[in-house]
Design a protein around this motif. Structure first.
Motif, PDB file in Angstrom:
ATOM      1  N   GLY A  53      12.443 -16.836  41.541  1.00  0.00           N
ATOM      2  CA  GLY A  53      12.355 -15.527  41.755  1.00  0.00           C
ATOM      3  C   GLY A  53      13.136 -15.027  43.113  1.00  0.00           C
ATOM      4  N   GLU A  54      13.444 -13.898  43.282  1.00  0.00           N
ATOM      5  CA  GLU A  54      14.458 -13.240  44.242  1.00  0.00           C
ATOM      6  C   GLU A  54      14.120 -13.820  45.671  1.00  0.00           C
ATOM      7  OE1 GLU A  54      16.262  -9.410  43.377  1.00  0.00           O
ATOM      8  OE2 GLU A  54      14.254  -8.970  42.319  1.00  0.00           O
ATOM      9  N   LYS A  55      14.985 -13.855  46.652  1.00  0.00           N
ATOM     10  CA  LYS A  55      14.811 -14.010  47.978  1.00  0.00           C
ATOM     11  C   LYS A  55      15.046 -13.075  48.494  1.00  0.00           C
ATOM     12  CE  LYS A  55      16.292 -19.142  48.109  1.00  0.00           C
ATOM     13  NZ  LYS A  55      17.245 -20.021  48.744  1.00  0.00           N
ATOM     14  N   TYR A  56      14.355 -12.434  49.811  1.00  0.00           N
ATOM     15  CA  TYR A  56      14.566 -11.547  50.622  1.00  0.00           C
ATOM     16  C   TYR A  56      14.700 -12.059  52.133  1.00  0.00           C
ATOM     17  CZ  TYR A  56      12.808  -9.214  46.558  1.00  0.00           C
ATOM     18  OH  TYR A  56      12.583  -8.875  45.412  1.00  0.00           O
ATOM     19  N   TYR A  66       8.096 -18.477  46.512  1.00  0.00           N
ATOM     20  CA  TYR A  66       6.993 -19.278  46.010  1.00  0.00           C
ATOM     21  C   TYR A  66       5.787 -18.591  45.807  1.00  0.00           C
ATOM     22  CZ  TYR A  66      10.961 -22.307  47.005  1.00  0.00           C
ATOM     23  OH  TYR A  66      12.103 -22.783  47.238  1.00  0.00           O
ATOM     24  N   THR A  67       5.201 -17.882  47.065  1.00  0.00           N
ATOM     25  CA  THR A  67       3.914 -17.390  47.129  1.00  0.00           C
ATOM     26  C   THR A  67       4.158 -16.172  46.360  1.00  0.00           C
ATOM     27  OG1 THR A  67       4.726 -15.846  48.989  1.00  0.00           O
ATOM     28  CG2 THR A  67       3.668 -17.735  49.615  1.00  0.00           C
ATOM     29  N   ARG A  68       5.066 -15.384  46.064  1.00  0.00           N
ATOM     30  CA  ARG A  68       5.175 -14.271  45.083  1.00  0.00           C
ATOM     31  C   ARG A  68       4.984 -14.821  43.630  1.00  0.00           C
ATOM     32  NH1 ARG A  68       8.927 -12.349  49.003  1.00  0.00           N
ATOM     33  NH2 ARG A  68      10.774 -13.277  47.740  1.00  0.00           N
ATOM     34  N   ALA A  69       5.686 -15.920  43.379  1.00  0.00           N
ATOM     35  CA  ALA A  69       5.326 -16.624  42.079  1.00  0.00           C
ATOM     36  C   ALA A  69       3.973 -16.942  42.017  1.00  0.00           C
ATOM     37  CB  ALA A  69       6.157 -17.896  41.907  1.00  0.00           C
ATOM     38  N   SER A  70       3.288 -17.234  42.587  1.00  0.00           N
ATOM     39  CA  SER A  70       2.034 -17.656  42.325  1.00  0.00           C
ATOM     40  C   SER A  70       1.165 -16.473  42.301  1.00  0.00           C
ATOM     41  CB  SER A  70       1.323 -18.513  43.569  1.00  0.00           C
ATOM     42  OG  SER A  70       0.016 -18.902  43.676  1.00  0.00           O
ATOM     43  N   ALA A  71       1.460 -15.292  42.871  1.00  0.00           N
ATOM     44  CA  ALA A  71       0.556 -14.227  42.807  1.00  0.00           C
ATOM     45  C   ALA A  71       0.998 -13.495  41.360  1.00  0.00           C
ATOM     46  CB  ALA A  71       0.889 -13.169  43.939  1.00  0.00           C
ATOM     47  N   ALA A 143       2.770 -24.044  45.189  1.00  0.00           N
ATOM     48  CA  ALA A 143       2.214 -22.721  45.262  1.00  0.00           C
ATOM     49  C   ALA A 143       1.685 -22.101  44.056  1.00  0.00           C
ATOM     50  CB  ALA A 143       3.523 -21.763  45.465  1.00  0.00           C
ATOM     51  N   CYS A 144       2.365 -22.731  42.946  1.00  0.00           N
ATOM     52  CA  CYS A 144       1.977 -22.074  41.548  1.00  0.00           C
ATOM     53  C   CYS A 144       0.687 -23.124  40.862  1.00  0.00           C
ATOM     54  CB  CYS A 144       2.872 -21.863  40.734  1.00  0.00           C
ATOM     55  SG  CYS A 144       3.963 -20.770  41.147  1.00  0.00           S
TER      56      CYS A 144
END
Length: 352
Positions: A53-56, A66-71, A143-144
């Motif tokens: 996933g993208e980094k910001y 990692y948390t966004r991937a899990s969500a 996370a996932c």
């Protein structure tokens, strides 16, 4: 020896995402930055949003790739973008590709494999790993709680029991997934649901060692995660964290294409390459001379091809603008070694 089991895979729902080509991506570690940007835009459901996933700049401990991937996994499961298979299965996976305009097929199967320490001799590596890569994959797994990418491994079984079952499935049933990648390789997936077939595959693999071809970082990450989970919970060998998804192919099918490995060798001043090699290799200079690099390389490749069964390597010596062909003198030194130790890349690593 090795222990495998079927599992209920999580698959894309074609009714929701449409063209499956839009949601597939290459393995995370072979994607260049420009291609990564293209994949992000290809579909909001492309697997790359989970796998890499993208980094910001605003990322923190509670909101990051990692948390966004899990969500996303949770959201896609809830919305029916991803669906869990009804039946525990072992999955057949096939790649159709071309090398020098020659059609090739690589086929095998995907089970869950019980994680083992390398020291057990059941699952064996062939390369070293880097801490940064393992940290990234560990954070994603933590996370996932999912295996996003497969580990690619092989085993040796002259009986070819699983291979015959795979051929039967491929011959009788249409694939549940068929997509093409950037290199025009076609990827196909089937499910093996019959318990009799699953049991035969399990029994065959129980007698074998597994050799990791690609995915050492993912395997060692899964092993580390398993250890930490066992420290928290009871050491139940059947707990999900003690298993990892793996693609297995039988080396005795003759399917895998192993392209030439390359190494850069730096010698200290005053050491000649011939002195390093003469103990184990016959050294042959090319007849092509002058500055025509094309003719030199053409001759080298032709000579290497004529010795393709003899552990032959081509060498370019930068300081002398010279090409050498070296051929292993005595293959008896490899007798009794396992499959990985007999690979060309292992001979190159150890003897050169």
């Amino acid at each position: 020896m090795a222990k495998i089991i079927p599992f209920r895979g999580v698959l894309y729902n074609k009714d929701k995402v449409g063209d499956l080509n839009m949601v597939m991506a290459p393995p995370y570690d072979v994607i260049e930055s420009d291609e990564l940007k293209t994949l992000y835009k290809k579909s909001i459901y492309n697997i790359i949003h989970i796998d890499l996933g993208e980094k910001y700049s605003s990322d923190n401990d509670s909101d990051n790739r990692y948390t966004r991937a899990s969500a996303l996994i949770e959201q896609w499961l809830k919305e029916g973008i991803l669906i869990r298979d009804d039946t525990p299965s072992i999955y057949v996976y096939e790649m159709e590709y071309f090398i020098n305009n020659e059609r090739k097929l690589l086929s095998g199967f995907i089970p869950l494999v019980r994680l083992e320490e390398y020291s057990s001799g059941i699952i064996l590596p062939h390369e070293n790993t880097l801490p940064d890569h393992k940290s990234d994959r560990y954070n994603l797994l933590k996370a996932c709680r999912s295996n996003i990418s497969l580990i690619f491994s092989f085993y040796s079984s002259p009986e070819k029991i699983a291979s015959q079952i795979i051929d039967d499935v491929r011959g009788k049933l249409p694939p549940i997934i068929e997509v093409s990648d950037r290199d025009n390789t076609i990827h196909r997936l089937w499910g093996i649901h019959e318990q009799k077939d699953i049991n035969e595959i399990i029994r065959e693999i129980e007698k074998r060692r597994i050799y990791i071809a690609d995915g050492h970082h993912r395997y060692e990450t899964a092993l580390e995660f398993s250890k930490k989970m066992r420290n928290i919970y009871d050491d139940n060998k059947d707990a999900p964290y003690n298993w990892v998804a793996m693609f297995l192919t039988n080396i005795d099918n003759g399917d895998p294409t192993i392209l030439p490995p390359h190494r850069l060798l730096r010698l200290e001043n005053g050491i000649e390459i011939e002195k390093v090699l003469e103990e184990n290799f016959d050294i042959r200079r090319l007849s092509s001379t002058g500055e025509n690099e094309y003719l030199k390389m053409k001759e080298l490749f032709e000579k290497m091809n004529s010795h393709r069964d003899d552990y032959a390597f081509g060498i370019f010596i930068r300081g002398r603008n010279e090409y050498l062909l070296i051929v292993l003198k005595n293959q008896d030194i490899l007798r009794g070694r396992d499959l990985v130790e007999r690979l060309d890349v292992s001979v190159l690593q150890e003897l050169v």
